[in-house]
Design an enzyme around this catalytic site. Sequence first.
Site, short mmCIF file in Angstrom:
data_model
loop_
_atom_site.label_atom_id
_atom_site.label_comp_id
_atom_site.label_asym_id
_atom_site.label_seq_id
_atom_site.Cartn_x
_atom_site.Cartn_y
_atom_site.Cartn_z
N ARG A 9 49.38 40.49 47.32
CA ARG A 9 49.24 41.14 46.02
C ARG A 9 49.15 40.13 44.88
O ARG A 9 48.92 40.50 43.73
CB ARG A 9 50.42 42.09 45.79
CG ARG A 9 50.42 43.23 46.82
CD ARG A 9 51.51 44.20 46.56
NE ARG A 9 51.15 44.96 45.36
CZ ARG A 9 51.95 45.83 44.80
NH1 ARG A 9 53.13 46.07 45.29
NH2 ARG A 9 51.56 46.48 43.72
N CYS A 10 49.34 38.86 45.18
CA CYS A 10 49.35 37.80 44.18
C CYS A 10 47.99 37.10 44.13
O CYS A 10 47.49 36.61 45.15
CB CYS A 10 50.46 36.80 44.52
SG CYS A 10 50.46 35.32 43.49
N THR A 11 47.40 37.04 42.96
CA THR A 11 46.08 36.41 42.79
C THR A 11 46.12 34.94 43.20
O THR A 11 45.23 34.46 43.92
CB THR A 11 45.62 36.52 41.32
OG1 THR A 11 45.55 37.91 40.98
CG2 THR A 11 44.26 35.88 41.12
N ARG A 14 46.25 34.63 46.94
CA ARG A 14 44.93 34.91 47.55
C ARG A 14 43.98 33.73 47.34
O ARG A 14 43.21 33.37 48.23
CB ARG A 14 44.34 36.19 46.98
CG ARG A 14 45.06 37.44 47.44
CD ARG A 14 44.29 38.72 47.13
NE ARG A 14 43.87 38.83 45.74
CZ ARG A 14 44.57 39.41 44.77
NH1 ARG A 14 45.75 39.92 45.04
NH2 ARG A 14 44.09 39.48 43.54
#
Length: 114
Positions: A9-11, A14
Site C-alpha cells: 500500500r506504500c508508494t 512499490r
Amino acid sequence: MIQIYHNNRCTKSRQALAELESSGKAFEVIYYLETPLNKIQLKGLLSKPGIAPFDLIRKGEKIFIENYKGKILTDPEWIDAMVEHPILIERPIVVSGNKAVIARPTEKINEILV
C-alpha cells in the site's frame, strides 16, 4: 539473498520493489504486516543499518501520533511498540547480507545492489 520488507500500500515500497525487479537480482519479498517480526528478528534487522529503534519508527502514522508522540521510550520499549504495531516500522527496508537500508529515497537501494 536480497530481502525487501514491503508494504504494497506504500508508494515508496512499490517503487523499491520495481527497482529490485529491474535489477535482475534474486530477492525475497517479506510482507511484514502480514507476518510481523518478533523482537529477535526486529533487533537483528536494526543491527544491520546500525540505527536506533526510534529511527525506524514512522512518525506520521496515526498509531504513533495517538499513542507515542512526545513520549520518551527506551530502545526496548520502541521495539515492543513496533512488534505490537508493525505499521510503525518504516518502509521499505532492503537487506543484503549484513547490510540494510531504509530505501527512502529509492536510490538508497544502490548501496545494497553494488
